[in-house]
Design a protein around this motif. Structure first.
Motif, PDB file in Angstrom:
ATOM      1  N   ARG A   1     -46.626 -27.278 -24.806  1.00 56.57           N
ATOM      2  CA  ARG A   1     -46.225 -28.265 -25.814  1.00 56.57           C
ATOM      3  C   ARG A   1     -44.713 -28.469 -25.829  1.00 56.57           C
ATOM      4  N   LYS A   2     -43.963 -27.376 -25.733  1.00 55.25           N
ATOM      5  CA  LYS A   2     -42.505 -27.488 -25.712  1.00 55.25           C
ATOM      6  C   LYS A   2     -42.049 -28.235 -24.473  1.00 55.25           C
ATOM      7  N   ARG A   3     -42.624 -27.919 -23.333  1.00 56.86           N
ATOM      8  CA  ARG A   3     -42.246 -28.611 -22.087  1.00 56.86           C
ATOM      9  C   ARG A   3     -42.543 -30.102 -22.186  1.00 56.86           C
ATOM     10  N   LEU A   4     -43.713 -30.440 -22.738  1.00 62.96           N
ATOM     11  CA  LEU A   4     -44.053 -31.856 -22.898  1.00 62.96           C
ATOM     12  C   LEU A   4     -43.089 -32.550 -23.859  1.00 62.96           C
ATOM     13  N   ASN A   5     -42.753 -31.881 -24.942  1.00 62.88           N
ATOM     14  CA  ASN A   5     -41.812 -32.438 -25.900  1.00 62.88           C
ATOM     15  C   ASN A   5     -40.444 -32.656 -25.262  1.00 62.88           C
ATOM     16  N   ASP A   6     -39.982 -31.687 -24.480  1.00 57.15           N
ATOM     17  CA  ASP A   6     -38.699 -31.826 -23.786  1.00 57.15           C
ATOM     18  C   ASP A   6     -38.737 -32.998 -22.809  1.00 57.15           C
ATOM     19  N   LEU A   7     -39.813 -33.128 -22.078  1.00 62.02           N
ATOM     20  CA  LEU A   7     -39.951 -34.228 -21.131  1.00 62.02           C
ATOM     21  C   LEU A   7     -39.972 -35.569 -21.862  1.00 62.02           C
ATOM     22  N   TYR A   8     -40.715 -35.625 -22.959  1.00 60.10           N
ATOM     23  CA  TYR A   8     -40.784 -36.849 -23.758  1.00 60.10           C
ATOM     24  C   TYR A   8     -39.389 -37.235 -24.253  1.00 60.10           C
ATOM     25  N   THR A   9     -38.665 -36.268 -24.763  1.00 60.09           N
ATOM     26  CA  THR A   9     -37.307 -36.520 -25.277  1.00 60.09           C
ATOM     27  C   THR A   9     -36.403 -37.000 -24.151  1.00 60.09           C
ATOM     28  N   GLU A  10     -36.546 -36.418 -22.985  1.00 64.62           N
ATOM     29  CA  GLU A  10     -35.744 -36.826 -21.835  1.00 64.62           C
ATOM     30  C   GLU A  10     -36.064 -38.263 -21.408  1.00 64.62           C
ATOM     31  N   LEU A  11     -37.340 -38.611 -21.422  1.00 64.41           N
ATOM     32  CA  LEU A  11     -37.743 -39.931 -20.964  1.00 64.41           C
ATOM     33  C   LEU A  11     -37.491 -41.027 -22.003  1.00 64.41           C
ATOM     34  N   VAL A  12     -37.797 -40.722 -23.261  1.00 60.53           N
ATOM     35  CA  VAL A  12     -37.711 -41.725 -24.322  1.00 60.53           C
ATOM     36  C   VAL A  12     -36.376 -41.605 -25.070  1.00 60.53           C
ATOM     37  N   GLY A  13     -35.879 -40.419 -25.143  1.00 60.98           N
ATOM     38  CA  GLY A  13     -34.651 -40.174 -25.894  1.00 60.98           C
ATOM     39  C   GLY A  13     -34.971 -39.876 -27.340  1.00 60.98           C
TER      40      GLY A  13
END
Length: 57
Positions: free
Chosen positions: A40-52
């Motif tokens: 979940r943390k990895r997905l959240n980090d990726l989401y934040t990186e992609l979407v900001g």
């Protein structure tokens, strides 16, 4: 999508996975317990990186 307790995403019960992989049930459950929050943390980090971080709040 909902799953019955003890099933994975393909509908296999933890016991069946244990038997197929020769890994004890408690080991599988322990690994799952630590893997889910990490995933979940990895997905959240990726989401934040992609979407900001939009800061909508």
């Amino acid at each position: 999508m909902s799953y019955k307790q003890g099933e994975d995403s393909e509908g296999r019960f933890i016991k069946e996975i244990s038997e197929a992989t020769d890994v004890p049930v408690n080991t599988l459950l322990s690994r799952k317990r630590y893997a889910v929050p990490h995933f979940r943390k990895r997905l959240n980090d990726l989401y934040t990186e992609l979407v900001g971080d939009r800061g909508d709040g």
